[in-house]
Enzyme design. Structure first.
Site, PDB file in Angstrom:
ATOM      1  N   ASP A  30       0.582  43.628  35.707  1.00 22.42           N
ATOM      2  CA  ASP A  30       0.797  43.598  34.265  1.00 22.42           C
ATOM      3  C   ASP A  30      -0.355  42.904  33.539  1.00 22.42           C
ATOM      4  OD1 ASP A  30       3.224  44.639  35.010  1.00 22.42           O
ATOM      5  OD2 ASP A  30       4.438  43.171  33.930  1.00 22.42           O
ATOM      6  N   ASP A  31      -0.417  43.152  32.235  1.00 24.88           N
ATOM      7  CA  ASP A  31      -1.207  42.389  31.262  1.00 24.88           C
ATOM      8  C   ASP A  31      -2.689  42.723  31.219  1.00 24.88           C
ATOM      9  OD1 ASP A  31       1.221  41.210  30.851  1.00 24.88           O
ATOM     10  OD2 ASP A  31       0.641  39.192  31.506  1.00 24.88           O
TER      11      ASP A  31
ATOM     12  N   HIS B 172       2.801  48.570  28.459  1.00 22.40           N
ATOM     13  CA  HIS B 172       3.406  47.220  28.534  1.00 22.40           C
ATOM     14  C   HIS B 172       3.485  46.578  27.150  1.00 22.40           C
ATOM     15  CE1 HIS B 172       4.892  43.738  30.553  1.00 22.40           C
ATOM     16  NE2 HIS B 172       3.784  43.019  30.493  1.00 22.40           N
TER      17      HIS B 172
ATOM     18  N   HIS C 214       2.626  42.220  23.642  1.00 28.34           N
ATOM     19  CA  HIS C 214       3.434  41.459  24.608  1.00 28.34           C
ATOM     20  C   HIS C 214       4.444  40.528  23.922  1.00 28.34           C
ATOM     21  CE1 HIS C 214       4.472  39.259  28.315  1.00 28.34           C
ATOM     22  NE2 HIS C 214       3.880  40.250  28.971  1.00 28.34           N
TER      23      HIS C 214
ATOM     24  N   HIS D 289       0.300  40.293  38.367  1.00 29.15           N
ATOM     25  CA  HIS D 289      -0.463  40.302  37.119  1.00 29.15           C
ATOM     26  C   HIS D 289      -1.948  40.482  37.386  1.00 29.15           C
ATOM     27  CE1 HIS D 289       3.388  38.589  35.874  1.00 29.15           C
ATOM     28  NE2 HIS D 289       3.086  39.004  34.663  1.00 29.15           N
TER      29      HIS D 289
END
Length: 359
Positions: A45-46, A96, A100, A189
């Site tokens: 993620d991210d 995503h 966020h 991540h």
């Protein structure tokens, strides 16, 4: 007109070259001897992050792993080349959200904005909109699920948490990955060195346990073989997708040739120039998305033929690459020849083709 075609022929010869294209990933199946105990979903993620994404992709490739990268929209918007690099490395790319946030605290219009802006940013970078969505913090509700559905997205939550976001050591991340079984999805991540350093050990652990890294199914949200588990070589089962690069198709026509700009692909230079391939269908309705462009501002038209029957046309109105989709196309089952054919060339424009995706 004949003179114009001769010029085009010369242009083709100038453009023909040996291209280094994205390799076709071998299609795996549930019976793959290297994966007797199934598939797991590695997710990061991210990203993308200029400080780490390239290193992450290199580590995954070196370890022979594929993963799903759940990108933050504003990161994708600011680093489109890194999104392209993710796809080129054989990874899958998911949505995503754009900033966020805690999605369940937002209004429905704010939720929609977070999702659609990210879809647009990733599609602008890669030519294809994501089909998977991971809500930040794993927080979801019925309103969010409805908006995901409206955008053609499948929600993906993890069932193994590496805790890399919570300061887990490399050894702890490896241990978490060691608990995964067939179908499981692990949360990791993009930005942590501990996560990067865990990759070689994760790869070895999976190999020792007869597991492979797979894709995430758009129907179940769980890990499956990279081709959806069909094992059919060129089969497109319902609920999965197949992408065929134009340069890997069979070329036909007098002037058809490879190009390296604005992408690695194929140019169709004259009436009835075409590319084609054979696909095995287990069902009779699919969506067909073609990424391409015109060589100038004039309209380029490419017909989709399946089994010799024209099913529709793609129109590219300029030199900037774009993706256009023909939805719910009915066709025969079993082996079908698919052709992409230029039929309205007037001697002043050409169609450039990147890939065809079938869903």
């Amino acid at each position: 007109m004949f003179k114009a075609k001769l010029v085009k022929g010369a242009t083709v010869m100038a453009l023909l070259c040996t291209l280094i294209s994205i390799p076709m990933m071998p299609m795996a199946s549930a019976a793959d001897a290297n994966c007797p105990n199934g598939y797991v979903g590695l997710t990061y993620d991210d990203g993308p992050n200029p400080s780490n994404t390239t290193n992450l992709l290199n580590a995954l490739k070196q370890a022979g792993l594929r993963a799903t990268m759940f990108n933050i929209g504003q990161n994708a918007q600011n680093n489109p080349s890194l999104v392209q690099a993710q796809v080129s490395a054989g990874m899958w790319v998911g949505n995503h959200s754009y900033t966020h946030p805690h999605m369940t605290t937002l209004s429905s219009s704010q939720m929609s904005s977070e999702i659609t802006r990210t879809q647009q940013a990733i599609q602008s970078a890669t030519g294809t909109a994501p089909k998977l969505f991971r809500p930040p913090y794993g927080e979801t509700n019925s309103t969010l699920k409805s908006i995901e559905s409206q955008n053609g997205l499948t929600e993906v939550i993890w069932n193994v948490d590496s805790q890399d976001w919570n300061g887990a050591s490399t050894a702890q991340i490896v241990a978490a990955a060691g608990t995964m079984q067939n179908g499981d999805v692990i949360l990791m991540h993009d930005q942590y060195q501990t996560t990067l350093q865990a990759i070689p050990q994760i790869a070895q652990n999976l190999k020792n346990r007869g597991l492979c890294s797979g894709m995430i199914s758009t129907s179940t949200g769980r890990a499956v073989a990279p081709d959806g588990g069909s094992g059919g070589g060129g089969t497109t089962p319902p609920g999965t997708s197949t992408r065929v690069e134009a340069e890997n198709m069979t070329k036909g026509g007098q002037y058809t040739g490879n190009i390296s700009s604005p992408f690695n692909g194929v140019a169709l230079y004259a009436n009835n120039d075409l590319v084609k391939f054979t696909q095995n269908f287990t069902s009779g309705t699919h969506n067909f998305s073609l990424r391409g462009a015109s060589n100038n501002s004039n309209m380029a038209r490419v017909d989709l033929k399946i089994g010799g029957v024209t099913k529709g046309s793609f129109y590219f109105g300029g030199s900037s690459p774009a993706v256009y989709t023909l939805n719910n196309v009915s066709h025969g089952t079993g082996n079908q020849e698919i052709q992409l054919v230029v039929t309205t060339d007037n001697g002043t424009w050409d169609a450039y083709l990147d890939y065809l995706e079938i869903t």
